[in-house]
Design a protein around this motif. Structure first.
Motif, short mmCIF file in Angstrom:
data_model
loop_
_atom_site.label_atom_id
_atom_site.label_comp_id
_atom_site.label_asym_id
_atom_site.label_seq_id
_atom_site.Cartn_x
_atom_site.Cartn_y
_atom_site.Cartn_z
N GLU A 46 0.82 -1.20 0.00
CA GLU A 46 0.00 0.00 0.00
C GLU A 46 0.86 1.26 0.00
N LEU A 47 0.32 2.29 -0.62
CA LEU A 47 0.99 3.58 -0.65
C LEU A 47 0.89 4.25 0.71
N VAL A 48 2.02 4.67 1.24
CA VAL A 48 2.07 5.39 2.51
C VAL A 48 2.12 6.90 2.26
N ALA A 49 3.01 7.33 1.39
CA ALA A 49 3.17 8.74 1.08
C ALA A 49 3.81 8.90 -0.28
N GLY A 50 3.44 9.97 -0.98
CA GLY A 50 4.01 10.26 -2.27
C GLY A 50 4.35 11.73 -2.39
N ILE A 51 5.29 12.04 -3.27
CA ILE A 51 5.70 13.42 -3.50
C ILE A 51 6.06 13.59 -4.97
N THR A 52 5.58 14.67 -5.58
CA THR A 52 5.87 14.95 -6.97
C THR A 52 7.20 15.67 -7.10
N ILE A 69 6.81 13.21 4.19
CA ILE A 69 7.68 12.85 3.08
C ILE A 69 8.34 14.11 2.53
N SER A 70 9.59 14.00 2.15
CA SER A 70 10.32 15.12 1.57
C SER A 70 11.35 14.59 0.59
N ARG A 71 11.93 15.48 -0.19
CA ARG A 71 12.94 15.04 -1.16
C ARG A 71 14.00 16.11 -1.34
N ASP A 72 15.19 15.66 -1.68
CA ASP A 72 16.31 16.52 -2.00
C ASP A 72 16.68 16.20 -3.44
N ASN A 73 16.29 17.06 -4.36
CA ASN A 73 16.50 16.79 -5.77
C ASN A 73 17.98 16.81 -6.16
N ASP A 74 18.78 17.60 -5.47
CA ASP A 74 20.21 17.63 -5.77
C ASP A 74 20.88 16.30 -5.44
N LYS A 75 20.35 15.61 -4.42
CA LYS A 75 20.89 14.31 -4.02
C LYS A 75 20.09 13.14 -4.55
N ASN A 76 19.03 13.42 -5.30
CA ASN A 76 18.14 12.37 -5.82
C ASN A 76 17.68 11.44 -4.71
N THR A 77 17.28 12.03 -3.60
CA THR A 77 16.94 11.27 -2.41
C THR A 77 15.56 11.67 -1.89
N VAL A 78 14.80 10.68 -1.46
CA VAL A 78 13.51 10.91 -0.83
C VAL A 78 13.58 10.40 0.61
N TYR A 79 12.90 11.09 1.52
CA TYR A 79 12.92 10.75 2.93
C TYR A 79 11.50 10.52 3.44
N LEU A 80 11.40 9.74 4.48
CA LEU A 80 10.14 9.57 5.18
C LEU A 80 10.41 9.70 6.68
N GLN A 81 9.97 10.82 7.25
CA GLN A 81 10.08 11.03 8.69
C GLN A 81 8.84 10.45 9.35
N MET A 82 9.02 9.50 10.23
CA MET A 82 7.92 8.81 10.88
C MET A 82 7.94 9.12 12.36
N ASN A 83 6.91 9.80 12.84
CA ASN A 83 6.77 10.14 14.25
C ASN A 83 5.56 9.45 14.84
N SER A 84 5.51 9.40 16.16
CA SER A 84 4.39 8.78 16.88
C SER A 84 4.07 7.41 16.33
N LEU A 85 5.09 6.60 16.16
CA LEU A 85 4.92 5.29 15.54
C LEU A 85 4.03 4.38 16.38
N LYS A 86 3.25 3.57 15.69
CA LYS A 86 2.33 2.62 16.30
C LYS A 86 2.70 1.20 15.89
N PRO A 87 2.34 0.19 16.69
CA PRO A 87 2.62 -1.19 16.30
C PRO A 87 2.07 -1.54 14.91
N GLU A 88 0.94 -0.97 14.53
CA GLU A 88 0.37 -1.27 13.23
C GLU A 88 1.16 -0.67 12.07
N ASP A 89 2.15 0.16 12.37
CA ASP A 89 3.05 0.66 11.33
C ASP A 89 4.13 -0.36 10.97
N THR A 90 4.23 -1.43 11.73
CA THR A 90 5.22 -2.47 11.46
C THR A 90 5.01 -3.05 10.07
#
Length: 120
Positions: A46-52, A69-90
């Motif tokens: 399943e899709l969690v997050a997307g960024i154009t 979700i965020s991205r650094d186009n100079d580094k060709n890198t995408v990030y996912l910052q996950m806070n308040s994690l829950k067991p169902e996020d496993t």
């Protein structure tokens, strides 16, 4: 040709935070949308997050307000910052990118997956 390499998974307590990274390497003209998916045994990926490429984002309802979700186009890198994690996020989290190998073509690429485990 084009490869996505993920990092940042691990084991955390409920309520904790984790940041995933995914870097694209190889030869390509550009990258369009990027995203994060997750999958558990017996369930569809399943899709969690997307960024154009322009920075517009979308999130699954289950993670809104907790994940960013965020991205650094100079580094060709995408990030996912996950806070308040829950067991169902496993789940195993997979990076995805729409890659243009050259100007007139587009391909989908997947990362190798990284395990995120949230304990209660």
């Amino acid at each position: 040709q084009v490869q996505l390499v993920e990092s940042g998974g691990g084991l955390v307590q409920a309520g904790g935070s984790l940041r995933l990274s995914c870097a694209a390497s190889g030869r390509f003209f550009s990258i369009n949308a990027m995203g994060w998916y997750r999958q558990t045994p017996g369930k569809q990926r399943e899709l969690v997050a997307g960024i154009t490429s322009g920075g517009s984002t979308n999130y699954a309802d289950s993670v809104k307000g907790r994940f960013t979700i965020s991205r650094d186009n100079d580094k060709n890198t995408v990030y996912l910052q996950m806070n308040s994690l829950k067991p169902e996020d496993t789940a195993v989290y997979y990076c995805n990118a729409e890659v243009r190998p050259y100007i007139n073509a587009v391909d989908t690429r997947w990362g190798q997956g990284t395990q995120v485990t949230v304990s209660s």
